[in-house]
Design an enzyme around this catalytic site. Structure first.
Site, PDB file in Angstrom:
ATOM      1  N   HIS A   1       0.846  -1.202   0.000  1.00  0.00           N
ATOM      2  CA  HIS A   1       0.000   0.000   0.000  1.00  0.00           C
ATOM      3  C   HIS A   1       0.877   1.247   0.000  1.00  0.00           C
ATOM      4  O   HIS A   1       1.016   1.944   1.016  1.00  0.00           O
ATOM      5  CB  HIS A   1      -0.936  -0.008   1.213  1.00  0.00           C
ATOM      6  CG  HIS A   1      -1.917  -1.135   1.202  1.00  0.00           C
ATOM      7  ND1 HIS A   1      -1.724  -2.287   1.919  1.00  0.00           N
ATOM      8  CD2 HIS A   1      -3.094  -1.286   0.533  1.00  0.00           C
ATOM      9  CE1 HIS A   1      -2.744  -3.115   1.720  1.00  0.00           C
ATOM     10  NE2 HIS A   1      -3.589  -2.538   0.882  1.00  0.00           N
TER      11      HIS A   1
ATOM     12  N   HIS B   1       1.302   1.688  -5.753  1.00  0.00           N
ATOM     13  CA  HIS B   1      -0.025   1.055  -5.742  1.00  0.00           C
ATOM     14  C   HIS B   1      -1.113   2.092  -6.030  1.00  0.00           C
ATOM     15  O   HIS B   1      -2.052   1.825  -6.778  1.00  0.00           O
ATOM     16  CB  HIS B   1      -0.267   0.392  -4.387  1.00  0.00           C
ATOM     17  CG  HIS B   1      -1.669  -0.090  -4.197  1.00  0.00           C
ATOM     18  ND1 HIS B   1      -2.218  -1.127  -4.932  1.00  0.00           N
ATOM     19  CD2 HIS B   1      -2.647   0.324  -3.338  1.00  0.00           C
ATOM     20  CE1 HIS B   1      -3.459  -1.342  -4.532  1.00  0.00           C
ATOM     21  NE2 HIS B   1      -3.748  -0.471  -3.578  1.00  0.00           N
TER      22      HIS B   1
ATOM     23  N   HIS C   1      -7.714   6.078  -2.667  1.00  0.00           N
ATOM     24  CA  HIS C   1      -8.423   4.962  -2.031  1.00  0.00           C
ATOM     25  C   HIS C   1      -7.655   4.291  -0.899  1.00  0.00           C
ATOM     26  O   HIS C   1      -8.251   3.619  -0.050  1.00  0.00           O
ATOM     27  CB  HIS C   1      -8.805   3.912  -3.083  1.00  0.00           C
ATOM     28  CG  HIS C   1      -7.710   2.958  -3.411  1.00  0.00           C
ATOM     29  ND1 HIS C   1      -6.646   3.280  -4.219  1.00  0.00           N
ATOM     30  CD2 HIS C   1      -7.507   1.672  -3.006  1.00  0.00           C
ATOM     31  CE1 HIS C   1      -5.832   2.237  -4.305  1.00  0.00           C
ATOM     32  NE2 HIS C   1      -6.327   1.251  -3.590  1.00  0.00           N
ATOM     33  N   ASP C   2      -6.336   4.468  -0.841  1.00  0.00           N
ATOM     34  CA  ASP C   2      -5.541   3.889   0.253  1.00  0.00           C
ATOM     35  C   ASP C   2      -4.682   4.945   0.942  1.00  0.00           C
ATOM     36  O   ASP C   2      -3.609   4.638   1.475  1.00  0.00           O
ATOM     37  CB  ASP C   2      -4.648   2.760  -0.273  1.00  0.00           C
ATOM     38  CG  ASP C   2      -5.347   1.409  -0.269  1.00  0.00           C
ATOM     39  OD1 ASP C   2      -6.284   1.217   0.527  1.00  0.00           O
ATOM     40  OD2 ASP C   2      -4.970   0.551  -1.085  1.00  0.00           O
TER      41      ASP C   2
END
Length: 229
Positions: free
Chosen positions: A81, A85, A121-122
């Site tokens: 992550h 990514h 999103h992360d």
């Protein structure tokens, strides 16, 4: 949230790497790991520019640069992550939106929200999952009441960045545009939760498949029966 000057410096573009990436930016042949961290900044910006978002949603290129830089600075140095990514998912979503012609069904603000959601999103992912954060009684789990801990955090931090006084990514949005963008981005980021993904599977593919999918992913999707991740 304090933004350091180093985090706001846009790097010089490596033209060879940029042209190589641009050629495959709309395909699944784009390999994030074949580029440097700085290369990915330029390719991320190019996604927004190819769709003419500065013109379509009135977000300046300068604001986009600041925002992308800060997203990178908020991605921790995890084995998975991480910033690579974040780009990989953003580029994949971009590619699929084009090849599947999803973009044709979306307004400009909706499409912008989709790409921003993919990028964020992360955001600030700590490298562990929701069950670990809950069972270890972490500060994040306490803050978000043990529910969709990571997803709520990604969403919160994304909007803190976008609304930061030195970025103000959405400052030119009308109230209606902001409400639509906020709703869609929240919805997209919170549905990264595997539990909610299983609910979507049930809704669209029928209970038989959905229940089987949920059982298969039970260990990753919930902390007991009360606390979906």
């Amino acid at each position: 949230m304090t933004l350091t000057s180093s985090a706001m410096e846009w790097p010089k573009r490596n033209e060879e790497a940029f042209q190589r990436g641009k050629r495959v930016l709309q395909s699944l042949e784009c390999d994030a790991l074949s580029f440097s961290s700085d290369d990915l900044l330029h390719l991320t910006l190019e996604i927004f520019l190819e769709q003419e978002f500065p013109k379509k949603v009135n977000v300046s290129e300068e604001k986009l640069k600041k925002f992308i830089l800060c997203v990178r600075s908020c991605m921790f140095d995890n084995p998975y992550h991480n910033w690579f990514h974040a780009f990989d998912v953003t580029q994949t979503v971009y590619c699929m939106s084009l090849t599947g012609e999803t973009y044709k069904t979306l307004t400009d603000v909706e499409y912008f929200a989709l790409i921003v959601s993919a990028l964020c999103h992360d955001l600030e992912h700590p490298g562990v999952n929701n069950p670990f954060l809950v069972s270890s009684r972490s500060d994040l789990a306490t803050l978000y009441n043990d529910r969709s801990v990571l997803e709520n955090h990604h969403c919160c931090r994304a909007f803190q960045l976008m609304l930061h006084s030195e970025i103000q990514l959405l400052s030119e949005f009308t109230n209606a545009q902001y409400i639509a963008f906020r709703y869609l981005t929240d919805d997209s980021l919170l549905h990264v939760t595997l539990y909610l993904q299983s609910c979507c599977v049930e809704q669209y593919l029928g209970n038989g498949y959905g229940k089987a999918w949920r059982v298969h992913n039970k260990a990753e999707t919930s902390y007991g029966s009360q606390y979906p991740t």
